[in-house]
Scaffold this motif. Structure first.
Motif, PDB file in Angstrom:
ATOM      1  N   ASP A  61      20.737  44.986  47.200  1.00  0.00           N
ATOM      2  CA  ASP A  61      19.937  45.177  45.986  1.00  0.00           C
ATOM      3  C   ASP A  61      20.676  44.789  44.709  1.00  0.00           C
ATOM      4  O   ASP A  61      20.048  44.568  43.676  1.00  0.00           O
ATOM      5  CB  ASP A  61      19.480  46.638  45.879  1.00  0.00           C
ATOM      6  N   ALA A  62      22.003  44.754  44.762  1.00  0.00           N
ATOM      7  CA  ALA A  62      22.772  44.369  43.576  1.00  0.00           C
ATOM      8  C   ALA A  62      24.147  43.887  43.988  1.00  0.00           C
ATOM      9  O   ALA A  62      24.726  44.377  44.959  1.00  0.00           O
ATOM     10  CB  ALA A  62      22.905  45.533  42.599  1.00  0.00           C
ATOM     11  N   ILE A  63      24.652  42.917  43.231  1.00  0.00           N
ATOM     12  CA  ILE A  63      26.016  42.415  43.421  1.00  0.00           C
ATOM     13  C   ILE A  63      26.668  42.297  42.047  1.00  0.00           C
ATOM     14  O   ILE A  63      26.139  41.628  41.155  1.00  0.00           O
ATOM     15  CB  ILE A  63      26.047  41.032  44.102  1.00  0.00           C
ATOM     16  N   ALA A  64      27.804  42.956  41.895  1.00  0.00           N
ATOM     17  CA  ALA A  64      28.595  42.817  40.674  1.00  0.00           C
ATOM     18  C   ALA A  64      29.947  42.238  41.053  1.00  0.00           C
ATOM     19  O   ALA A  64      30.600  42.726  41.980  1.00  0.00           O
ATOM     20  CB  ALA A  64      28.770  44.165  39.982  1.00  0.00           C
ATOM     21  N   ILE A  65      30.358  41.209  40.341  1.00  0.00           N
ATOM     22  CA  ILE A  65      31.653  40.575  40.578  1.00  0.00           C
ATOM     23  C   ILE A  65      32.507  40.778  39.333  1.00  0.00           C
ATOM     24  O   ILE A  65      32.175  40.287  38.250  1.00  0.00           O
ATOM     25  CB  ILE A  65      31.493  39.078  40.900  1.00  0.00           C
ATOM     26  N   LEU A  66      33.567  41.560  39.477  1.00  0.00           N
ATOM     27  CA  LEU A  66      34.461  41.870  38.370  1.00  0.00           C
ATOM     28  C   LEU A  66      35.729  41.034  38.498  1.00  0.00           C
ATOM     29  O   LEU A  66      36.374  41.027  39.539  1.00  0.00           O
ATOM     30  CB  LEU A  66      34.822  43.354  38.368  1.00  0.00           C
ATOM     31  N   VAL A  67      36.064  40.334  37.426  1.00  0.00           N
ATOM     32  CA  VAL A  67      37.272  39.511  37.396  1.00  0.00           C
ATOM     33  C   VAL A  67      38.087  39.898  36.170  1.00  0.00           C
ATOM     34  O   VAL A  67      37.605  39.796  35.042  1.00  0.00           O
ATOM     35  CB  VAL A  67      36.925  38.005  37.353  1.00  0.00           C
ATOM     36  N   ASN A  68      39.292  40.364  36.417  1.00  0.00           N
ATOM     37  CA  ASN A  68      40.174  40.813  35.327  1.00  0.00           C
ATOM     38  C   ASN A  68      39.471  41.826  34.425  1.00  0.00           C
ATOM     39  O   ASN A  68      39.630  41.820  33.201  1.00  0.00           O
ATOM     40  CB  ASN A  68      40.670  39.627  34.490  1.00  0.00           C
TER      41      ASN A  68
END
Length: 575
Positions: A61-68
């Motif tokens: 239902d959701a995808i969050a991609i955190l970079v730095n």
């Protein structure tokens, strides 16, 4: 659904202006926000940016991609982080939300299969556009795998329901199997699967509303003399254990919310001085650390003594010492817990004091001037100007990350993140929507020169922000096709050209106020604003001729095509 969860959901829906969505979609957005906000404390974000639920969602239902520490919503966003730090510290967060009152084993297994399939080079499941977009970011990251620091990405799964997790044998077996499957890919440094029931969901939502706080021991301190604008201030030293109790959450993770994002991000060990700090912490000479390191500076809204040497601190930030804090946290498992850390704590409610401390303590090493933009007079004037507008049309310019996020009276959708405002102004008034993502660095370099410069009129900034807000409302309520999001900054430019086709005045000219008033009058009329969004979107769609690939729409020739069509439309309207 129990009454408390239902109440929290209703509160969230109103705050994020999601009343037009179906009940299951509301819960998907709610669960997504709560899960992601636990790990991401940067700029205000809307759940549209991470929501993937619907046909072809592969059980996610959701995808969050955190970079730095930043939320990446398109592949172009990676270039900026590579240029700034040279490394990628990555976390993938996946959410599946189920309004049912129990945990469904099949849905849990399907969720795990969908996440594993997400990372496959040849996926088996059909994907919608949102999943494809996230997968494109993922592919780009792994192609730059040599930049991963401190190791491979972290993978976090949240399976959220309104029931109660009771460690059922079969469900636990499925959860363990999912974890094993993901670890077998050998592309993560850590995998966690959280089965969240109503009680934990409520707790996590409360945390998004409450200011961060901690209790700690501070026996070795000196109270500084009275300082104008400061409630109280201490300087001294603290043990590593006591320091970690301040900067870690209940799960033992470093609190991302305690660092001002636009001052200096964690540089990993690409900075030579960070290697030197770590070597000192881990050496036989670690007792020298307290006299060799500049230490940590904290600013707190609330600081009070509890008993003897114990203190309570609330709503605090580390404004100097980000690198040191990350190194200490990184080394805490093998470092001496009695290591002494220099610490300075200032309790104040005075914004001028806060600003001067941030600027003063961060001038000791090189920090880019545009990172201090939040502290400039122009940024403060802009924030104040936004607050003068009528309640129905008010927006909140977020100079510093999170400054409005916990105010109960402020809807999240009306908070304008600095980066989004830069992009909106760049698109609408500089006429470079193609630079808002792919060449954002070049756009940011104009801050203080061509845009956000002393002496410029404030009206274009509000008009840009409100145009973006109205456009997002139209996407959120599905009046506009989601495929157009790839060109949303071109739509903003088209909105200006259609609403006021006259010659654009200089940003510091008095005529700019009248120019913006004409656009603002349309934007403040809901029916006319929606019509303007629809007409601008239609022109952009015509220019795209069905090709919304970013290699087509995020280019200068495409911008020129949109401008030409808008001028043609304006001439037709005059006849």
């Amino acid at each position: 659904m129990d009454r408390v969860t239902d109440s929290f959901l209703a509160d969230f829906v109103v705050e994020h202006e999601l009343t037009g969505l179906a009940a299951d979609k509301k819960f998907e957005h709610f669960a997504s926000f709560v899960a992601v906000r636990r790990h991401y404390n940067g700029e205000t974000f809307v759940t549209d940016e991470i929501h993937t639920g619907g046909s072809g969602d592969t059980g996610i239902d959701a995808i969050a991609i955190l970079v730095n520490g930043s939320l990446i919503v398109d592949v172009e966003g990676l270039a900026e982080h590579a240029d700034l730090s040279g490394h990628f510290d990555v976390s993938f967060i996946f959410v599946q939300a189920d309004r049912g009152a129990g945990f469904d084993g099949k849905k849990l297994s399907d969720f795990g299969f969908g996440v594993k399939d997400f990372f496959e080079s040849k996926p088996k499941l059909a994907r919608n556009d949102a999943i494809k977009n996230a997968a494109e970011i993922m592919d780009a990251l792994y192609k730059s795998g040599t930049k991963f620091r401190p190791g491979n990405p972290i993978c976090r799964l949240y399976f959220v329901t309104t029931g109660t997790w009771q460690n059922d044998h079969d469900l636990e077996a499925r959860r363990t199997a999912i974890e094993a499957d993901l670890r077998s890919l050998k592309i993560f440094r850590d995998v966690s699967i959280n089965c969240v029931g109503a009680e934990q969901l409520q707790q996590l939502y409360r945390q998004t509303k409450n200011a961060v706080s901690a209790e700690f021991n501070f026996p070795n301190r000196t109270l500084l003399p009275e300082i104008n604008g400061v409630t109280e201030a201490y300087i001294g030293f603290i043990t590593l254990d006591d320091f970690l109790s301040i900067v870690s959450d209940d799960e033992g993770e470093l609190l991302g919310s305690i660092f001002y994002e636009n001052v200096r991000d964690w540089q990993d060990y690409t900075a030579p001085v960070n290697y030197e700090i770590r070597e000192t912490v881990m050496s036989d000479h670690k007792d020298r650390f307290v006299i060799m390191n500049n230490g940590i500076t904290m600013i707190a809204r609330t600081l009070r003594a509890l008993r003897r040497d114990r203190f309570h601190i609330e709503d605090f930030q580390i404004v100097n010492g980000c690198q040191t804090t990350h190194i200490l946290f990184d080394c805490h498992d093998s470092a001496d817990s009695s290591l002494l850390i220099p610490l300075r704590i200032v309790a104040t409610q005075d914004e001028n004091v806060i600003k001067s401390i941030i600027r003063g303590t961060n001038r000791q090493t090189k920090v880019e001037d545009d990172q201090f933009f939040a502290l400039t007079d122009f940024a403060e004037q802009l924030e104040d100007y936004f607050l003068t507008l009528p309640d129905a049309h008010r927006l909140y310019y977020e100079r510093r990350s999170g400054q409005y996020s916990r105010l109960q009276t402020v809807h999240a959708t009306r908070i304008v993140a600095h980066r989004n405002l830069v992009r909106a102004v760049g698109a609408m008034f500089m006429g470079v929507p193609h630079q808002t993502t792919r060449s954002y660095q070049s756009l940011r370099e104009t801050i203080g020169k061509e845009i956000f410069a002393k002496g410029q009129r404030l009206e274009p900034y509000y008009v840009s922000a409100f145009s973006l807000y109205k456009l997002d409302v139209n996407f959120r309520t599905q009046r506009l096709d989601p495929k157009l999001k790839a060109a949303r900054f071109h739509i903003l430019l088209a909105m200006r050209l259609l609403a006021n086709p006259t010659v654009l005045p200089r940003m510091n000219a008095h005529e700019m106020q009248r120019y913006c008033d004409r656009i603002q009058k349309i934007l403040w009329d809901n029916a006319k604003a929606d019509d303007l969004c629809a007409k601008a979107a239609a022109i952009v769609e015509k220019a795209a001729t069905g090709n919304f690939n970013r290699d087509n729409v995020r280019t200068q020739p495409f911008t020129e095509k949109v401008v030409a069509l808008c001028r043609k439309e304006a001439r037709s309207a005059e006849r």
